[in-house]
Every structure is written in C-alpha cells, then in structure tokens.
Design a protein around this motif. Structure first.
Motif, PDB file in Angstrom:
ATOM      1  N   ARG A 183       0.794  -1.220   0.000  1.00  0.00           N
ATOM      2  CA  ARG A 183       0.000   0.000   0.000  1.00  0.00           C
ATOM      3  C   ARG A 183       0.832   1.277   0.000  1.00  0.00           C
ATOM      4  O   ARG A 183       0.393   2.305  -0.507  1.00  0.00           O
ATOM      5  CB  ARG A 183      -0.932   0.030   1.218  1.00  0.00           C
ATOM      6  CG  ARG A 183      -2.129  -0.894   1.104  1.00  0.00           C
ATOM      7  CD  ARG A 183      -3.289  -0.437   1.961  1.00  0.00           C
ATOM      8  NE  ARG A 183      -3.751   0.885   1.543  1.00  0.00           N
ATOM      9  CZ  ARG A 183      -3.628   1.990   2.286  1.00  0.00           C
ATOM     10  NH1 ARG A 183      -3.040   1.940   3.455  1.00  0.00           N
ATOM     11  NH2 ARG A 183      -4.089   3.150   1.854  1.00  0.00           N
ATOM     12  N   GLU A 184       2.031   1.239   0.591  1.00  0.00           N
ATOM     13  CA  GLU A 184       2.754   2.488   0.835  1.00  0.00           C
ATOM     14  C   GLU A 184       3.990   2.703  -0.043  1.00  0.00           C
ATOM     15  O   GLU A 184       4.446   3.835  -0.182  1.00  0.00           O
ATOM     16  CB  GLU A 184       3.174   2.581   2.309  1.00  0.00           C
ATOM     17  CG  GLU A 184       2.028   2.449   3.303  1.00  0.00           C
ATOM     18  CD  GLU A 184       0.979   3.553   3.179  1.00  0.00           C
ATOM     19  OE1 GLU A 184       1.251   4.581   2.539  1.00  0.00           O
ATOM     20  OE2 GLU A 184      -0.133   3.378   3.715  1.00  0.00           O
ATOM     21  N   SER A 185       4.554   1.634  -0.602  1.00  0.00           N
ATOM     22  CA  SER A 185       5.801   1.788  -1.357  1.00  0.00           C
ATOM     23  C   SER A 185       5.553   1.860  -2.856  1.00  0.00           C
ATOM     24  O   SER A 185       4.831   1.025  -3.420  1.00  0.00           O
ATOM     25  CB  SER A 185       6.754   0.629  -1.058  1.00  0.00           C
ATOM     26  OG  SER A 185       7.922   0.749  -1.852  1.00  0.00           O
ATOM     27  N   LYS A 186       6.189   2.827  -3.488  1.00  0.00           N
ATOM     28  CA  LYS A 186       6.116   2.948  -4.942  1.00  0.00           C
ATOM     29  C   LYS A 186       7.338   2.345  -5.622  1.00  0.00           C
ATOM     30  O   LYS A 186       7.346   2.173  -6.849  1.00  0.00           O
ATOM     31  CB  LYS A 186       5.986   4.421  -5.332  1.00  0.00           C
ATOM     32  CG  LYS A 186       4.685   5.061  -4.857  1.00  0.00           C
ATOM     33  CD  LYS A 186       4.610   6.527  -5.248  1.00  0.00           C
ATOM     34  CE  LYS A 186       3.305   7.155  -4.782  1.00  0.00           C
ATOM     35  NZ  LYS A 186       3.217   8.602  -5.133  1.00  0.00           N
ATOM     36  N   GLY A 188      -8.397  -5.780   6.007  1.00  0.00           N
ATOM     37  CA  GLY A 188      -7.216  -4.956   5.780  1.00  0.00           C
ATOM     38  C   GLY A 188      -5.928  -5.562   6.282  1.00  0.00           C
ATOM     39  O   GLY A 188      -5.694  -6.775   6.171  1.00  0.00           O
ATOM     40  N   ALA A 189      -5.076  -4.728   6.870  1.00  0.00           N
ATOM     41  CA  ALA A 189      -3.785  -5.193   7.369  1.00  0.00           C
ATOM     42  C   ALA A 189      -3.938  -6.200   8.494  1.00  0.00           C
ATOM     43  O   ALA A 189      -3.013  -6.958   8.788  1.00  0.00           O
ATOM     44  CB  ALA A 189      -2.960  -3.997   7.854  1.00  0.00           C
ATOM     45  N   ALA A 190      -5.108  -6.222   9.122  1.00  0.00           N
ATOM     46  CA  ALA A 190      -5.355  -7.144  10.238  1.00  0.00           C
ATOM     47  C   ALA A 190      -6.033  -8.437   9.801  1.00  0.00           C
ATOM     48  O   ALA A 190      -6.373  -9.269  10.647  1.00  0.00           O
ATOM     49  CB  ALA A 190      -6.215  -6.461  11.305  1.00  0.00           C
ATOM     50  N   TYR A 191      -6.219  -8.629   8.498  1.00  0.00           N
ATOM     51  CA  TYR A 191      -6.914  -9.840   8.038  1.00  0.00           C
ATOM     52  C   TYR A 191      -6.248 -11.109   8.549  1.00  0.00           C
ATOM     53  O   TYR A 191      -6.913 -12.060   8.986  1.00  0.00           O
ATOM     54  CB  TYR A 191      -7.000  -9.866   6.508  1.00  0.00           C
ATOM     55  CG  TYR A 191      -7.376 -11.222   5.965  1.00  0.00           C
ATOM     56  CD1 TYR A 191      -8.570 -11.828   6.348  1.00  0.00           C
ATOM     57  CD2 TYR A 191      -6.540 -11.908   5.095  1.00  0.00           C
ATOM     58  CE1 TYR A 191      -8.920 -13.082   5.866  1.00  0.00           C
ATOM     59  CE2 TYR A 191      -6.879 -13.157   4.613  1.00  0.00           C
ATOM     60  CZ  TYR A 191      -8.067 -13.746   5.001  1.00  0.00           C
ATOM     61  OH  TYR A 191      -8.401 -14.989   4.532  1.00  0.00           O
ATOM     62  N   LYS A 206      -8.804   2.686   7.305  1.00  0.00           N
ATOM     63  CA  LYS A 206      -9.445   2.764   5.995  1.00  0.00           C
ATOM     64  C   LYS A 206     -10.404   1.621   5.699  1.00  0.00           C
ATOM     65  O   LYS A 206     -11.335   1.781   4.907  1.00  0.00           O
ATOM     66  CB  LYS A 206      -8.376   2.853   4.906  1.00  0.00           C
ATOM     67  CG  LYS A 206      -7.524   4.114   5.002  1.00  0.00           C
ATOM     68  CD  LYS A 206      -6.433   4.131   3.963  1.00  0.00           C
ATOM     69  CE  LYS A 206      -5.558   5.378   4.106  1.00  0.00           C
ATOM     70  NZ  LYS A 206      -4.810   5.387   5.393  1.00  0.00           N
ATOM     71  N   THR A 207     -10.201   0.446   6.275  1.00  0.00           N
ATOM     72  CA  THR A 207     -11.087  -0.684   5.965  1.00  0.00           C
ATOM     73  C   THR A 207     -12.188  -0.866   7.009  1.00  0.00           C
ATOM     74  O   THR A 207     -12.926  -1.840   6.964  1.00  0.00           O
ATOM     75  CB  THR A 207     -10.296  -2.001   5.829  1.00  0.00           C
ATOM     76  OG1 THR A 207      -9.719  -2.358   7.102  1.00  0.00           O
ATOM     77  CG2 THR A 207      -9.201  -1.878   4.784  1.00  0.00           C
ATOM     78  N   ASN A 232      -3.055   8.447   9.421  1.00  0.00           N
ATOM     79  CA  ASN A 232      -2.479   8.009   8.148  1.00  0.00           C
ATOM     80  C   ASN A 232      -1.786   6.655   8.225  1.00  0.00           C
ATOM     81  O   ASN A 232      -1.484   6.043   7.198  1.00  0.00           O
ATOM     82  CB  ASN A 232      -1.518   9.059   7.582  1.00  0.00           C
ATOM     83  CG  ASN A 232      -0.318   9.329   8.480  1.00  0.00           C
ATOM     84  OD1 ASN A 232      -0.204   8.789   9.580  1.00  0.00           O
ATOM     85  ND2 ASN A 232       0.579  10.183   8.013  1.00  0.00           N
ATOM     86  N   CYS A 233      -1.525   6.147   9.445  1.00  0.00           N
ATOM     87  CA  CYS A 233      -0.859   4.843   9.552  1.00  0.00           C
ATOM     88  C   CYS A 233      -1.511   3.917  10.569  1.00  0.00           C
ATOM     89  O   CYS A 233      -1.001   2.826  10.814  1.00  0.00           O
ATOM     90  CB  CYS A 233       0.625   5.021   9.897  1.00  0.00           C
ATOM     91  SG  CYS A 233       0.925   5.641  11.570  1.00  0.00           S
TER      92      CYS A 233
END
Length: 327
Positions: free
Chosen positions: A46-49, A200-203, A252-253, A287-288
């Motif tokens: 999600r965060e790195s390009k 989300g990240a906690a799935y 966000k989720t 944001n995090c």
C-alpha cells in the motif's frame, strides 16, 4: 544479533551497501510466524512505490521461488523455534540468490540464527515490548528503507511514533478487555463451530486466531473470513445459531467491518465484537493507524484463547500431531 543489539539505521545502511536499491520484498514463514509478517507485506503493497511485495508460505517459496528473487530482493524469514525445516530451506533458497535475508527467531542456538543470515534473536516474554517483536521490528526496517528510497514518502515520523506508542496501548487494552474475554468463554467455550472475521492489514489476525489459537491450540473447529468476502458466500450460513467473532479495525477498511456488524445485528444472535476504536488506537496518527490493528488483535487473540483454555482445561501446548508424529 540479539534484539537488544539491533539498530534499524545500521541495518538499512547494510542493506543498501550490500544490495543497493531494493525492488522486491518477500515475507516467508509458516503458521503463526507467517501471520506475524502479513501486515508488513500489506504495508509495502500500500505504501511503497519502489518495491513490490509477496507473502509466501515457506514450502511454497522453496518449491516455486519468485522469478524476481535475487540481488535486489529483501527477504524476511521468521521461525519462532528457528528450526522449522521448510523455513530454513526457504532462507537458504533466498540466500543462494544473493538476496538480503533477515531471519527472526526466539532461539539463539537454532539454524535460523546462523551467522550467514542477518539474524535477529528476539525475546518472547510477558514484558517484551511490541517494538522488540517481529511485527514491529519489520515495520521499523521497512519504514526506514522506504523513507530512504522514496523522497515523497509521508509516513516516516507517524510510523515511528506508532511503533513507540503501541505497546502501552495494547497493555491497557488487554487489561480493560480481560473480563469481557472471560464472559465470552463462559458462554461459548463449548461451541461446536465459530467464524472469525477481520479486514485490511489485520486480516491475517482472523486467520491466525483460527488456525493457531483455536485449531492448533484448542482443537476447535472454526473458519476465518475476510470481512469484505463475508458478503460473497459466507453470510448465507448466518443465523441465530452460528457464532462469530468480529475484529473491527480502525482505519481505511473499517467500513467493511461495520457493514458485517450491521448484518450480524440484523440476522445473527451470537457474536463477539473486538473493536479497535475502543482500545486506544486514536492516539496513533490516522495516516498509519491501519497497521497497528494487527499487533492489537494478535494480543486480543491470545487473551481470548487463554480465557477459553481456562474453561476447556485443554493446555495451549498440548499437541496430537505437531512435533509428535512424522508428517
């Protein structure tokens, strides 16, 4: 190295010196150790390009290694005991390609603590702070690495602040939730089946709660569901007789979890809600905050499984097959 000797700046210096720009990050382990790495894979995705990520069970990594695995890869390998055969094999597969391999283990005498890897030996006691456990150690390394590789990255200070705060938040939340977990176990410890949901990240925490805390440690039949997927099949079994545990994230989720809760309130009867919004996460930057649901829900799963153990009298360490028979 012992976690007390770990310095994130020095490690990222070493990564960049030995392997240059990292393009791919792989998270490799089995069972509970794999679960500890999921939120970090989600974080990179999600965060790195500049980096791609993948979360892969150890044996699958050994049998079908990623085509991009090599000099510009960073591989996190975790094994609590440090000697899980397929995880050690996975570390070797990554090492032989020239990837930068970080191994986590609790056992300083284990194969994963071999000096050929960049090993971190962590403590795992009741007073061990979250920042010294694999989940937050990985966040710290990746946060520093993304910050250096991507000048436009905005979460650097927020993530550092969250890593610093999360241990105190979790300890208070566990203390505040203990009685609630006891009441749940009194009512439902003998339930024949239950479903566990998160998003989300906690799935992976619903996944871990099911396969490790309950199936492995309590021999209970259960199923894990991504809250977003609840409405694409699993909700058809919802009625007044089926038991659900819903872990509601902050971030966000959350709307995914809220939708699942509304349905349970309308059509279900037996459900337990573990809500991150009631656990102190509001002190972490918005944001995090998504990434700090995972360590919180892990500790909640420990709290609930211990409460269930106290009713079933089934020791968490008792196994029928794992480490007992050949498999």
């Amino acid at each position: 190295m012992k976690v007390s000797e770990f310095n994130v700046t020095n490690m990222v210096d070493d990564i960049q010196k030995q392997n240059g720009k990292i393009e791919d990050v792989y998270f490799v382990a089995c069972g509970g150790s794999l679960i500890d790495l999921y939120s970090s894979e989600y974080f990179v995705k999600r965060e790195s390009k500049s980096m791609h990520s993948a979360w892969i069970p150890s044996k699958e990594f050994v049998l079908t290694p990623p085509a991009h695995l090599g000099k510009n890869s960073l591989v996190f390998v975790c094994s609590h005991g440090g000697n899980t055969k397929e995880t050690v094999e996975a570390a070797d597969v990554a090492y032989e390609t020239g990837a930068y391999v970080i191994t986590y283990t609790h056992n300083p005498q284990s194969k994963c603590a071999n000096s050929k890897y960049h090993s971190i030996v962590y403590a795992w006691e009741s007073d061990t702070p979250q920042e010294e456990k694999p989940m937050c150690l990985t966040y710290a390394i990746l946060n520093e690495l993304i910050h250096r590789q991507e000048p436009e990255y905005l979460l650097y200070d927020s993530m550092k602040d969250g890593i610093e705060k999360i241990d105190k938040i979790i300890r208070k939340a566990v203390n505040d939730t203990t009685n609630k977990a006891w009441v749940f176990s009194e009512k439902y410890y003998n339930e024949p089946f239950l479903y566990i949901m998160s998003s989300g990240a906690a799935y992976a925490q619903s996944y871990g709660f099911a396969i490790c805390s309950l199936q492995e440690m309590q021999w209970m039949d259960c199923c894990y569901i991504n809250s977003a997927e609840y409405f694409h099949g699993p909700f058809e079994v919802t009625d007044e007789n089926h038991l659900y545990i819903l872990m509601m994230s902050k971030g966000k989720t959350r709307e995914i979890d809220e939708r699942a809760l509304r349905f349970l309130q309308k059509y279900g009867k037996k459900y337990e809600v573990i809500d991150a919004e009631n656990c102190g996460l509001e002190t972490i930057e918005e944001n995090c905050v998504d990434y700090f649901n995972a360590p919180l829900f892990y500790e909640m799963s420990v709290l609930y499984r211990t409460a269930i153990e106290n009713k079933t009298r089934h020791p968490l360490s008792m196994r029928r097959y794992m480490g007992v028979v050949e498999y």
